[in-house]
Design a protein around this motif. Structure first.
Motif, PDB file in Angstrom:
ATOM      1  N   LEU A  68       0.844  -1.190   0.000  1.00 42.84           N
ATOM      2  CA  LEU A  68       0.000   0.000   0.000  1.00 42.84           C
ATOM      3  C   LEU A  68       0.880   1.240   0.000  1.00 42.84           C
ATOM      4  N   ALA A  69       0.763   2.028  -1.059  1.00 44.91           N
ATOM      5  CA  ALA A  69       1.506   3.276  -1.178  1.00 44.91           C
ATOM      6  C   ALA A  69       0.518   4.427  -1.376  1.00 44.91           C
ATOM      7  N   ASP A  70       1.030   5.643  -1.471  1.00 48.24           N
ATOM      8  CA  ASP A  70       0.147   6.805  -1.584  1.00 48.24           C
ATOM      9  C   ASP A  70      -0.663   6.795  -2.874  1.00 48.24           C
ATOM     10  N   GLU A  71      -0.082   6.271  -3.951  1.00 50.65           N
ATOM     11  CA  GLU A  71      -0.749   6.330  -5.248  1.00 50.65           C
ATOM     12  C   GLU A  71      -1.613   5.122  -5.555  1.00 50.65           C
ATOM     13  N   ALA A  72      -1.250   3.961  -5.014  1.00 45.83           N
ATOM     14  CA  ALA A  72      -1.945   2.742  -5.418  1.00 45.83           C
ATOM     15  C   ALA A  72      -1.711   1.631  -4.413  1.00 45.83           C
ATOM     16  N   VAL A  73      -2.522   0.588  -4.540  1.00 44.90           N
ATOM     17  CA  VAL A  73      -2.292  -0.658  -3.803  1.00 44.90           C
ATOM     18  C   VAL A  73      -1.865  -1.693  -4.841  1.00 44.90           C
ATOM     19  N   ALA A 156      -7.521  -6.626   4.103  1.00 43.68           N
ATOM     20  CA  ALA A 156      -8.662  -5.783   3.750  1.00 43.68           C
ATOM     21  C   ALA A 156      -8.774  -4.592   4.693  1.00 43.68           C
ATOM     22  N   TYR A 157      -8.484  -4.820   5.964  1.00 42.82           N
ATOM     23  CA  TYR A 157      -8.506  -3.726   6.947  1.00 42.82           C
ATOM     24  C   TYR A 157      -7.506  -2.639   6.564  1.00 42.82           C
ATOM     25  N   LEU A 158      -6.305  -3.041   6.170  1.00 42.44           N
ATOM     26  CA  LEU A 158      -5.289  -2.068   5.761  1.00 42.44           C
ATOM     27  C   LEU A 158      -5.726  -1.305   4.523  1.00 42.44           C
ATOM     28  N   VAL A 159      -6.251  -2.038   3.533  1.00 44.03           N
ATOM     29  CA  VAL A 159      -6.673  -1.407   2.278  1.00 44.03           C
ATOM     30  C   VAL A 159      -7.843  -0.457   2.519  1.00 44.03           C
ATOM     31  N   ARG A 160      -8.858  -0.927   3.211  1.00 48.87           N
ATOM     32  CA  ARG A 160     -10.040  -0.098   3.433  1.00 48.87           C
ATOM     33  C   ARG A 160      -9.735   1.126   4.287  1.00 48.87           C
ATOM     34  N   SER A 161      -8.870   0.957   5.283  1.00 45.11           N
ATOM     35  CA  SER A 161      -8.518   2.099   6.137  1.00 45.11           C
ATOM     36  C   SER A 161      -7.834   3.189   5.329  1.00 45.11           C
ATOM     37  N   ARG A 162      -6.863   2.797   4.496  1.00 45.38           N
ATOM     38  CA  ARG A 162      -6.165   3.795   3.662  1.00 45.38           C
ATOM     39  C   ARG A 162      -7.115   4.401   2.646  1.00 45.38           C
ATOM     40  N   TRP A 163      -7.947   3.589   2.037  1.00 43.40           N
ATOM     41  CA  TRP A 163      -8.907   4.051   1.040  1.00 43.40           C
ATOM     42  C   TRP A 163      -9.887   5.034   1.659  1.00 43.40           C
ATOM     43  N   GLN A 164     -10.431   4.707   2.846  1.00 40.35           N
ATOM     44  CA  GLN A 164     -11.378   5.583   3.525  1.00 40.35           C
ATOM     45  C   GLN A 164     -10.728   6.908   3.904  1.00 40.35           C
ATOM     46  N   GLU A 165      -9.481   6.841   4.328  1.00 42.22           N
ATOM     47  CA  GLU A 165      -8.762   8.081   4.681  1.00 42.22           C
ATOM     48  C   GLU A 165      -8.613   8.991   3.466  1.00 42.22           C
ATOM     49  N   LEU A 166      -8.272   8.396   2.316  1.00 44.22           N
ATOM     50  CA  LEU A 166      -8.111   9.194   1.096  1.00 44.22           C
ATOM     51  C   LEU A 166      -9.436   9.789   0.642  1.00 44.22           C
ATOM     52  N   VAL A 167     -10.529   9.021   0.786  1.00 43.73           N
ATOM     53  CA  VAL A 167     -11.851   9.520   0.402  1.00 43.73           C
ATOM     54  C   VAL A 167     -12.254  10.683   1.296  1.00 43.73           C
ATOM     55  N   GLU A 168     -12.062  10.518   2.600  1.00 49.64           N
ATOM     56  CA  GLU A 168     -12.459  11.570   3.544  1.00 49.64           C
ATOM     57  C   GLU A 168     -11.610  12.822   3.388  1.00 49.64           C
ATOM     58  N   ASN A 169     -10.365  12.662   2.979  1.00 48.21           N
ATOM     59  CA  ASN A 169      -9.500  13.824   2.766  1.00 48.21           C
ATOM     60  C   ASN A 169      -9.760  14.514   1.437  1.00 48.21           C
ATOM     61  N   GLY A 170     -10.551  13.887   0.581  1.00 45.64           N
ATOM     62  CA  GLY A 170     -10.848  14.465  -0.724  1.00 45.64           C
ATOM     63  C   GLY A 170      -9.675  14.478  -1.675  1.00 45.64           C
ATOM     64  N   THR A 171      -8.740  13.539  -1.503  1.00 41.69           N
ATOM     65  CA  THR A 171      -7.532  13.537  -2.335  1.00 41.69           C
ATOM     66  C   THR A 171      -7.637  12.612  -3.546  1.00 41.69           C
ATOM     67  N   LEU A 172      -8.759  11.901  -3.685  1.00 41.50           N
ATOM     68  CA  LEU A 172      -8.907  10.995  -4.822  1.00 41.50           C
ATOM     69  C   LEU A 172      -9.561  11.708  -5.996  1.00 41.50           C
ATOM     70  N   ASP A 173      -8.979  11.571  -7.162  1.00 41.64           N
ATOM     71  CA  ASP A 173      -9.556  12.140  -8.376  1.00 41.64           C
ATOM     72  C   ASP A 173     -10.332  11.029  -9.085  1.00 41.64           C
ATOM     73  N   VAL A 174     -11.546  10.773  -8.594  1.00 43.73           N
ATOM     74  CA  VAL A 174     -12.334   9.656  -9.128  1.00 43.73           C
ATOM     75  C   VAL A 174     -12.833   9.924 -10.543  1.00 43.73           C
ATOM     76  N   ASP A 175     -12.822  11.181 -10.976  1.00 41.54           N
ATOM     77  CA  ASP A 175     -13.278  11.500 -12.329  1.00 41.54           C
ATOM     78  C   ASP A 175     -12.215  11.179 -13.378  1.00 41.54           C
ATOM     79  N   ASP A 178      -6.388   6.709 -12.857  1.00 43.33           N
ATOM     80  CA  ASP A 178      -5.385   6.014 -13.656  1.00 43.33           C
ATOM     81  C   ASP A 178      -5.857   4.579 -13.865  1.00 43.33           C
ATOM     82  N   SER A 179      -5.374   3.938 -14.904  1.00 40.01           N
ATOM     83  CA  SER A 179      -5.816   2.575 -15.203  1.00 40.01           C
ATOM     84  C   SER A 179      -5.022   1.555 -14.398  1.00 40.01           C
ATOM     85  N   VAL A 180      -5.629   0.389 -14.210  1.00 42.20           N
ATOM     86  CA  VAL A 180      -4.954  -0.722 -13.542  1.00 42.20           C
ATOM     87  C   VAL A 180      -3.852  -1.240 -14.456  1.00 42.20           C
TER      88      VAL A 180
END
Length: 206
Positions: A68-73, A156-175, A178-180
Motif C-alpha cells: 500500500l503506497a500513496d498512489e496505489a495498492v 482488507a482492513y489495511l486497504v479499506r482504512s487507507r482508502w477511507q482516509e483518502l476519500v475523507e481527505n478528498g484527495t482521490l480524483d475519481v473522475d 489512472d488505469s490498472v
C-alpha cells in the motif's frame, strides 16, 4: 499476519509465509548436505531439484505481498504484479481471498487468502469492531474473510482504512482515475520452468 513499512509503503505478508518458506529452504539445504556427504561435491551438478524446492518456496510463499503506497495498492502475486490506483478502486471483497474490484475487472491477492474453519472460529470481538465502515454488511454483519485475525481480513482492513482516509481527505480524483496495470513476472516464471525442467531431465536420466 504482519505488515511493515518499506520505502514509504506498507507491506502485508501472511504470518505463515516465513514458515512455509523456511520449511522449503530447510528441505533443500538438508538434501544438499546429504548429497555432499554421500557423493561428494561432484554430485552437486545434479542438485537442481533441491534448488527448485527452495526457489519455489520463496516464489510461492515469501515473494507474494500486498503493498500500500500513496498512489496505489499493489498485489504482488507469483505470476503477475497488479497495480490498482486508489481512484480506480470501487469495492474490496474477501469471500475467497482479498479481491480488489475496479471498473476494468477484479484482482485477487495470492498473499491474503480467506480463512478456513479454524481461522473463522478463532475470531474474537476485537476482530470485528472498529473496522472501516465498508467492512460491514446488512445489520452490521461481518463476513468471515473480514475478521481482522485472518490474512484476508487484516489485508482488507489495511486497504479499506487507507482508502477511507483518502476519500475523507478528498484527495482521490475519481473522475480521472489512472488505469490498472498488470505486469507478468516473466523472470520468475522462467527460473521456475528452468529448475523444474532440469529436475525432470535428471530424474529421467537417473
Amino acid at each position: 499476519m504482519e505488515s511493515s513499512s518499506v520505502a514509504g509503503a506498507t507491506v502485508f505478508k501472511p504470518r505463515t509465509s516465513i514458515w512455509f518458506t523456511g520449511i522449503a529452504v530447510l528441505i533443500a539445504v538438508g538434501g544438499l548436505v546429504s548429497v555432499l556427504v554421500t557423493d561428494g561435491t561432484a554430485a552437486l551438478s545434479t542438485a537442481a531439484p533441491l534448488v527448485g524446492v527452495a526457489y519455489l518456496g520463496w516464489w510461492l510463499f515469501w515473494y507474494p505481498a500486498v503493498l500500500l503506497a500513496d498512489e496505489a495498492v499493489t498485489l504482488r502475486n507469483p505470476l503477475a504484479t497488479i497495480r490498482v490506483p486508489w481512484a480506480a478502486l470501487i469495492d474490496v471483497d474477501t469471500k475467497y481471498a482479498l479481491k480488489l474490484v475496479t471498473p476494468s475487472g477484479a484482482y485477487t491477492a495470492w498473499a491474503a487468502p480467506a480463512p478456513g474453519v479454524w481461522g473463522t472460529h478463532a475470531g474474537k470481538v476485537e476482530h470485528v469492531t472498529n473496522l472501516p465502515s465498508t467492512s460491514y454488511g446488512p445489520g452490521g454483519s461481518v463476513r468471515p474473510g473480514d475478521l481482522k485475525n485472518t490474512d484476508s481480513g487484516y489485508a482488507a482492513y489495511l486497504v479499506r482504512s487507507r482508502w477511507q482516509e483518502l476519500v475523507e481527505n478528498g484527495t482521490l480524483d475519481v473522475d480521472h482515475p489512472d488505469s490498472v496495470r498488470r505486469s507478468w513476472n516473466w523472470r520468475h516464471v522462467a527460473v521456475a520452468v528452468l529448475l523444474i525442467g532440469a529436475g525432470a531431465v535428471q530424474n529421467v536420466g537417473s
